[in-house]
Write a protein that holds these residues in place. Structure first.
Motif, mmCIF file in Angstrom:
data_model
loop_
_atom_site.group_PDB
_atom_site.id
_atom_site.type_symbol
_atom_site.label_atom_id
_atom_site.label_comp_id
_atom_site.label_asym_id
_atom_site.label_seq_id
_atom_site.Cartn_x
_atom_site.Cartn_y
_atom_site.Cartn_z
ATOM 1 N N LYS A 161 -11.440 6.970 -37.087
ATOM 2 C CA LYS A 161 -11.083 6.081 -35.547
ATOM 3 C C LYS A 161 -12.503 6.086 -34.756
ATOM 4 O O LYS A 161 -12.442 5.655 -34.288
ATOM 5 C CB LYS A 161 -10.379 6.818 -34.664
ATOM 6 N N TYR A 162 -13.454 7.109 -34.704
ATOM 7 C CA TYR A 162 -14.813 6.724 -33.988
ATOM 8 C C TYR A 162 -15.567 5.900 -35.059
ATOM 9 O O TYR A 162 -16.295 5.260 -33.664
ATOM 10 C CB TYR A 162 -15.189 8.891 -34.115
ATOM 11 N N GLY A 163 -15.306 6.031 -36.483
ATOM 12 C CA GLY A 163 -16.669 5.662 -36.751
ATOM 13 C C GLY A 163 -16.102 4.087 -36.247
ATOM 14 O O GLY A 163 -17.218 3.036 -36.399
ATOM 15 N N ARG A 164 -14.512 3.457 -36.465
ATOM 16 C CA ARG A 164 -14.140 1.945 -36.374
ATOM 17 C C ARG A 164 -14.708 1.625 -34.625
ATOM 18 O O ARG A 164 -15.150 0.711 -34.663
ATOM 19 C CB ARG A 164 -12.124 1.596 -35.802
ATOM 20 N N GLU A 165 -14.605 2.661 -33.751
ATOM 21 C CA GLU A 165 -14.911 2.982 -32.220
ATOM 22 C C GLU A 165 -17.038 1.872 -32.743
ATOM 23 O O GLU A 165 -17.493 0.969 -31.556
ATOM 24 C CB GLU A 165 -15.556 3.543 -31.560
ATOM 25 N N GLN A 166 -17.566 2.402 -33.497
ATOM 26 C CA GLN A 166 -18.950 2.730 -33.440
ATOM 27 C C GLN A 166 -19.393 1.394 -34.228
ATOM 28 O O GLN A 166 -20.674 0.631 -33.498
ATOM 29 C CB GLN A 166 -19.867 3.612 -34.011
ATOM 30 N N GLU A 167 -18.478 0.641 -35.325
ATOM 31 C CA GLU A 167 -19.117 -0.527 -35.860
ATOM 32 C C GLU A 167 -18.997 -1.910 -34.511
ATOM 33 O O GLU A 167 -20.547 -2.447 -34.762
ATOM 34 C CB GLU A 167 -17.741 -0.913 -36.182
ATOM 35 N N LYS A 168 -17.918 -1.024 -33.393
ATOM 36 C CA LYS A 168 -18.938 -2.765 -32.109
ATOM 37 C C LYS A 168 -19.526 -3.024 -31.531
ATOM 38 O O LYS A 168 -20.656 -4.067 -31.547
ATOM 39 C CB LYS A 168 -17.111 -2.706 -31.428
ATOM 40 N N LEU A 169 -19.697 -1.388 -31.559
ATOM 41 C CA LEU A 169 -21.276 -1.166 -30.664
ATOM 42 C C LEU A 169 -22.601 -1.196 -31.543
ATOM 43 O O LEU A 169 -23.479 -1.839 -30.515
ATOM 44 C CB LEU A 169 -21.307 0.569 -30.241
ATOM 45 N N HIS A 170 -22.831 -1.065 -32.766
ATOM 46 C CA HIS A 170 -23.753 -1.365 -33.340
ATOM 47 C C HIS A 170 -23.994 -1.466 -34.167
ATOM 48 O O HIS A 170 -25.084 -1.849 -35.090
ATOM 49 C CB HIS A 170 -24.317 0.068 -33.806
ATOM 50 N N ASN A 171 -23.454 -2.740 -34.520
ATOM 51 C CA ASN A 171 -23.141 -4.157 -35.621
ATOM 52 C C ASN A 171 -23.069 -3.339 -36.877
ATOM 53 O O ASN A 171 -23.827 -4.159 -37.748
ATOM 54 C CB ASN A 171 -24.244 -4.828 -35.363
ATOM 55 N N LYS A 172 -22.134 -2.686 -37.581
ATOM 56 C CA LYS A 172 -21.926 -1.768 -38.640
ATOM 57 C C LYS A 172 -20.831 -2.007 -38.845
ATOM 58 O O LYS A 172 -20.015 -2.627 -38.105
ATOM 59 C CB LYS A 172 -22.245 -0.286 -38.688
ATOM 60 N N LYS A 173 -20.528 -1.477 -40.724
ATOM 61 C CA LYS A 173 -19.194 -1.749 -41.064
ATOM 62 C C LYS A 173 -19.016 -1.023 -41.850
ATOM 63 O O LYS A 173 -20.273 -0.439 -42.584
ATOM 64 C CB LYS A 173 -18.861 -3.144 -41.913
ATOM 65 N N PHE A 174 -18.306 -0.037 -41.628
ATOM 66 C CA PHE A 174 -17.901 1.587 -42.304
ATOM 67 C C PHE A 174 -16.907 0.999 -43.446
ATOM 68 O O PHE A 174 -15.697 0.264 -43.268
ATOM 69 C CB PHE A 174 -17.185 2.349 -41.851
#
Length: 455
Positions: free
Chosen positions: A171-184
């Protein structure tokens, strides 16, 4: 150093041009012409060598065709990368792109061959906290440079013993994806004991790949992978694994087993898993000190080679019958030649890929955890020993002396650094039994492609 590798397999005369990766299926004449051509002999000299066995016109035709392939860059090609490896290694910016999170240093099985000592890794039982995992993901994001796609593997011990933290970190990773333009891309390795419908549903939504640990036939699996009190685990996990694989449409998972000295007839374990409906299968040789009774020994190698041949032929038969399956160690990409990036960088352990313990320490990969000389840093301070990262960054097929004359070197990138360390005390060494088996698997993989292409 030879530029080609010739071998006979399943009725084929196969020639691999080592540096380009080109594969040639040749007749008997050409098979025998090629070594003389590599020596630099001309048509007349080769004809004299072979005139008692073959028609002179056939020999001349063969030499002419081989020289044309050489001109076209498909035969006897030189290695154009060896001279740039040092410059590449020194100038390459290292970014971290993958983490192996040891979410649980604990396990509910007592597998006999477990390098992690029932999940404890030479240390104490522990579960990773959400806070440590969160810092690990933050570290990955901060150290991934411009790379967008990142990978996180939930590993153990047994990750499902810390399932809530797995879910929270996803869940935390998915939240960070949008903030940092990353894809886990999250992955999970499990022994299946705690697998249930809720876990499967979550994994089917969030996990790019799931590794299901099972050794094959019931008697083999139950002997090597028992519960701590000795009972086998096959009957509990197998129906769940079958259901899980079907729920993922037989894709984005694999069943992963280990064969040992006790089941050298491991092709039967692979086929057992295929007969149960699994389409993605990996059964790999145990890596263990020769003092262990289950360890693969030098004298086991001929039988293992035969098993790979048996398996390869059966896989061809089943593929033609519409009942094919993937065997991880026979999966090889022949379309693009040996991967340039892999030949220059190895597997990425210690540089692009790190393991994280439950308390947040960094190691080059999961198989180095507990080896204190390879403790690289932690989630709070980052990499505190960049010299270890540099050491691993300089580890590749050109820095391993035993790789120099090996035809398979560009398909394994020099093999496993951890195995080299544990058997030779040097990450630039080689695990010799592993190398022999790797060469055989490459030969089988190429033969399978050839057989199916010729159908």
């Amino acid at each position: 150093m030879s530029l080609i590798h010739r071998y006979k397999s399943n009725g084929f005369n196969i020639v691999l041009d080592i540096n380009s990766g080109c594969i040639h299926l040749v007749d008997e004449v050409t098979y025998e012409v090629l070594p003389y051509l590599e020596e630099g002999l001309g048509t007349e000299a080769i004809a004299e060598k072979l005139e008692n066995k073959y028609n002179r016109e056939d020999i001349e035709t063969s030499v002419r065709e081989c020289n044309k392939l050489k001109e076209d860059g498909m035969l006897f090609t030189k290695d154009v990368y060896e001279n740039v490896i040092e410059e590449f290694s020194n100038n390459r910016q290292t970014v971290v792109k993958a983490l192996c999170l040891h979410i649980a240093h604990d396990c509910n099985l007592a597998c006999r061959y477990c390098f992690a000592e029932e999940g404890e890794y030479h240390g104490r039982r522990a579960l990773m906290s959400y806070e440590v995992g969160k810092k690990a993901l933050d570290f990955l994001i901060a150290n991934s440079g411009s790379r967008k796609n990142l990978e996180v593997d939930f590993f153990g011990g047994e990750p499902l013993m810390n399932w809530q933290v797995v879910k929270d970190l996803v869940k935390y990773g998915r939240e960070q994806e949008k903030l940092h333009n990353k894809k886990f891309r999250f992955t999970l390795t499990t022994n299946g004991v705690l697998l249930n419908d809720e876990v499967m549903e979550f994994c089917n939504k969030e996990m790019g790949n799931v590794v299901l640990s099972v050794d094959g036939r019931k008697e083999v699996h139950d002997y090597m992978r028992p519960f701590r009190k000795g009972a086998g685990s096959y009957d509990l996990i197998m129906p769940k694994f079958q259901k899980f694989a079907e729920s993922r449409n037989q894709d984005k998972y694999y069943v992963r087993g280990t064969f040992t000295h006790h089941n050298l007839d491991f092709s039967k374990d692979v086929l057992h898993l295929a007969d149960l409906g699994f389409k993605q299968i990996s059964v790999e040789p145990v890596v263990a000190a020769d003092t262990e009774e289950y360890a693969i020994r030098e004298e086991d190698i001929p039988q293992i080679m035969e098993e790979y041949d048996t398996l390869a032929k059966e896989m061809i038969k089943r593929e033609k019958e519409g009942k094919g399956f993937n065997f991880f160690h026979f999966m090889i990409d022949l379309t693009g030649g040996p991967c340039v990036y892999k030949r220059l960088s190895g597997c990425g352990s210690g540089t692009e890929y790190l393991a994280v313990t439950p308390w947040g320490d960094f190691y080059p990969c999961h198989q180095f955890v507990g080896e204190e000389q390879y403790l690289m840093g932690n989630v709070d301070e980052g990499i505190t020993k960049p010299e270890i990262q540099k050491e691993f960054g300089g580890c590749n097929v050109y820095t391993k002396k035993d790789c120099k004359d090996c035809f398979a070197r560009f398909y394994c990138s020099g093999g496993c650094a951890a195995n080299a360390f544990h058997f030779q005390g040097d990450i630039k060494g080689n695990y010799e039994i592993g190398c022999e088996l790797q060469r055989k698997r490459v030969e089988c993989a190429i033969m399978i492609k050839a057989a199916l292409a010729c159908d």
